[in-house]
Design a protein around this motif. Structure first.
Motif, PDB file in Angstrom:
ATOM      1  N   LYS A   1      -0.779   7.027   6.585  1.00 48.57           N
ATOM      2  CA  LYS A   1      -0.982   5.583   6.470  1.00 48.57           C
ATOM      3  C   LYS A   1      -2.479   5.331   6.311  1.00 48.57           C
ATOM      4  CE  LYS A   1       2.506   3.355   9.097  1.00 48.57           C
ATOM      5  NZ  LYS A   1       2.770   2.667  10.369  1.00 48.57           N
ATOM      6  N   ARG A   2      -2.826   4.587   5.287  1.00 49.65           N
ATOM      7  CA  ARG A   2      -4.246   4.304   5.075  1.00 49.65           C
ATOM      8  C   ARG A   2      -4.814   3.485   6.222  1.00 49.65           C
ATOM      9  NH1 ARG A   2      -5.214  -0.692   2.525  1.00 49.65           N
ATOM     10  NH2 ARG A   2      -3.322  -1.679   1.772  1.00 49.65           N
TER      11      ARG A   2
ATOM     12  N   SER B   1       0.391  -0.123  -1.058  1.00 52.26           N
ATOM     13  CA  SER B   1       1.154   0.170   0.150  1.00 52.26           C
ATOM     14  C   SER B   1       0.326   0.919   1.179  1.00 52.26           C
ATOM     15  CB  SER B   1       2.424   0.963  -0.182  1.00 52.26           C
ATOM     16  OG  SER B   1       2.098   2.243  -0.675  1.00 52.26           O
TER      17      SER B   1
ATOM     18  N   THR C   1       3.644  12.018   4.919  1.00 52.46           N
ATOM     19  CA  THR C   1       3.177  10.657   4.671  1.00 52.46           C
ATOM     20  C   THR C   1       1.987  10.376   5.575  1.00 52.46           C
ATOM     21  OG1 THR C   1       5.439   9.945   4.190  1.00 52.46           O
ATOM     22  CG2 THR C   1       3.854   8.219   4.678  1.00 52.46           C
TER      23      THR C   1
ATOM     24  N   LYS D   1       5.091   2.732  -8.716  1.00 54.50           N
ATOM     25  CA  LYS D   1       4.388   3.803  -8.019  1.00 54.50           C
ATOM     26  C   LYS D   1       3.288   4.363  -8.912  1.00 54.50           C
ATOM     27  CE  LYS D   1       8.351   5.292  -5.317  1.00 54.50           C
ATOM     28  NZ  LYS D   1       9.297   6.384  -5.050  1.00 54.50           N
TER      29      LYS D   1
ATOM     30  N   LYS E   1       1.611   3.152   3.244  1.00 57.22           N
ATOM     31  CA  LYS E   1       2.094   4.536   3.271  1.00 57.22           C
ATOM     32  C   LYS E   1       1.793   5.235   1.959  1.00 57.22           C
ATOM     33  CE  LYS E   1       5.832   3.852   6.547  1.00 57.22           C
ATOM     34  NZ  LYS E   1       7.282   3.954   6.763  1.00 57.22           N
ATOM     35  N   ILE E   2       1.266   6.445   2.095  1.00 57.37           N
ATOM     36  CA  ILE E   2       0.961   7.265   0.927  1.00 57.37           C
ATOM     37  C   ILE E   2       1.694   8.587   1.083  1.00 57.37           C
ATOM     38  CG2 ILE E   2      -0.877   8.400  -0.377  1.00 57.37           C
ATOM     39  CD1 ILE E   2      -2.752   6.202   0.863  1.00 57.37           C
TER      40      ILE E   2
ATOM     41  N   ASN F   1      -1.261  -4.899   2.047  1.00 55.58           N
ATOM     42  CA  ASN F   1      -0.207  -3.924   1.757  1.00 55.58           C
ATOM     43  C   ASN F   1       0.654  -4.349   0.569  1.00 55.58           C
ATOM     44  OD1 ASN F   1      -1.131  -2.380   3.849  1.00 55.58           O
ATOM     45  ND2 ASN F   1       0.448  -3.015   5.277  1.00 55.58           N
TER      46      ASN F   1
ATOM     47  N   VAL G   1       1.660   6.367  -4.349  1.00 53.03           N
ATOM     48  CA  VAL G   1       1.419   5.141  -3.595  1.00 53.03           C
ATOM     49  C   VAL G   1       1.991   3.974  -4.394  1.00 53.03           C
ATOM     50  CG1 VAL G   1      -0.886   4.836  -4.593  1.00 53.03           C
ATOM     51  CG2 VAL G   1      -0.344   3.778  -2.376  1.00 53.03           C
ATOM     52  N   LYS G   2       2.606   3.025  -3.689  1.00 51.93           N
ATOM     53  CA  LYS G   2       3.161   1.851  -4.373  1.00 51.93           C
ATOM     54  C   LYS G   2       2.055   0.860  -4.687  1.00 51.93           C
ATOM     55  CE  LYS G   2       7.975   1.477  -3.187  1.00 51.93           C
ATOM     56  NZ  LYS G   2       8.985   0.606  -2.590  1.00 51.93           N
ATOM     57  N   HIS G   3       2.132   0.296  -5.889  1.00 49.13           N
ATOM     58  CA  HIS G   3       1.191  -0.735  -6.328  1.00 49.13           C
ATOM     59  C   HIS G   3       1.955  -2.032  -6.538  1.00 49.13           C
ATOM     60  CE1 HIS G   3      -1.304  -2.878  -9.378  1.00 49.13           C
ATOM     61  NE2 HIS G   3      -2.225  -2.581  -8.470  1.00 49.13           N
TER      62      HIS G   3
END
Length: 180
Positions: free
Chosen positions: A148-149, A164, A146, A34, A166-167, A160, A27-29
């Motif tokens: 999506k939270r 992100s 993928t 990542k 998307k996970i 977001n 997951v992008k932070h």
């Protein structure tokens, strides 16, 4: 070319080899890096029918969330993000048996705390080998997808830009052939 694997897997309930399987995520932070981690507890039901198709179900237990940073992991498990007290797991169920092949896609229903959404995994067949430790056939699969939270109302107040939506999910699954 897609080659069928239906003749390679014996019918019956294949069991998960937990020592040689993993479920990981990325997951992008802050949109700049990542964070990678894994879930240390998960189960699967993988039953091959006489025609070589597989019924697939899986459960990932959120309390096993692990990035190697205890402070971060405890925060992610809290009500701020995963809320494991109210969302203990994700279940994935494929509604119809799947024809296995060298490469294939499988679309199933992912459910978190009563919210169900379709999720598609791209799967690569790893093959079958006899494992010398138990002299049983082991089958391997690698799957990516993928989620999506926001689809599951996970951390709805978290922008977001911070984490992100998307996970990316990766599954390395090794299964053990049923007893004859």
């Amino acid at each position: 070319m897609t080659t069928s694997t239906q003749n390679l897997l014996a019918p019956g309930a294949w069991t998960l080899d937990t020592n040689h399987s993993s479920v990981s995520f990325t997951v992008k932070h802050l949109g700049i890096s990542k964070v990678r981690g894994r879930f240390n507890r998960f189960d699967t039901a993988f039953v091959v029918n006489e025609s070589g198709q597989a019924a697939i179900e899986a459960t990932i237990y959120f309390d096993s969330f692990d990035t190697g940073n205890e402070h971060r992991d405890n925060h992610v498990r809290s009500a701020d993000i995963l809320d494991t007290a109210n969302r203990p797991h994700l279940t994935f169920r494929v509604p119809e048996p799947v024809a296995l092949a060298e490469e294939f896609e499988v679309t199933g229903e992912a459910t978190i705390a009563g919210i169900t959404k379709p999720v598609t995994l791209t799967v690569e067949w790893g093959g079958v080998q006899v494992f010398p430790q138990d002299n049983k056939n082991h089958a391997g699969f690698f799957a990516t997808g993928t989620i999506k939270r926001s689809d599951f109302d996970v951390a709805p107040g978290l922008p977001n830009a911070m984490l992100s939506d998307k996970i990316a999910i990766e599954l390395d699954i090794q299964l053990v052939e049923p007893e004859a």
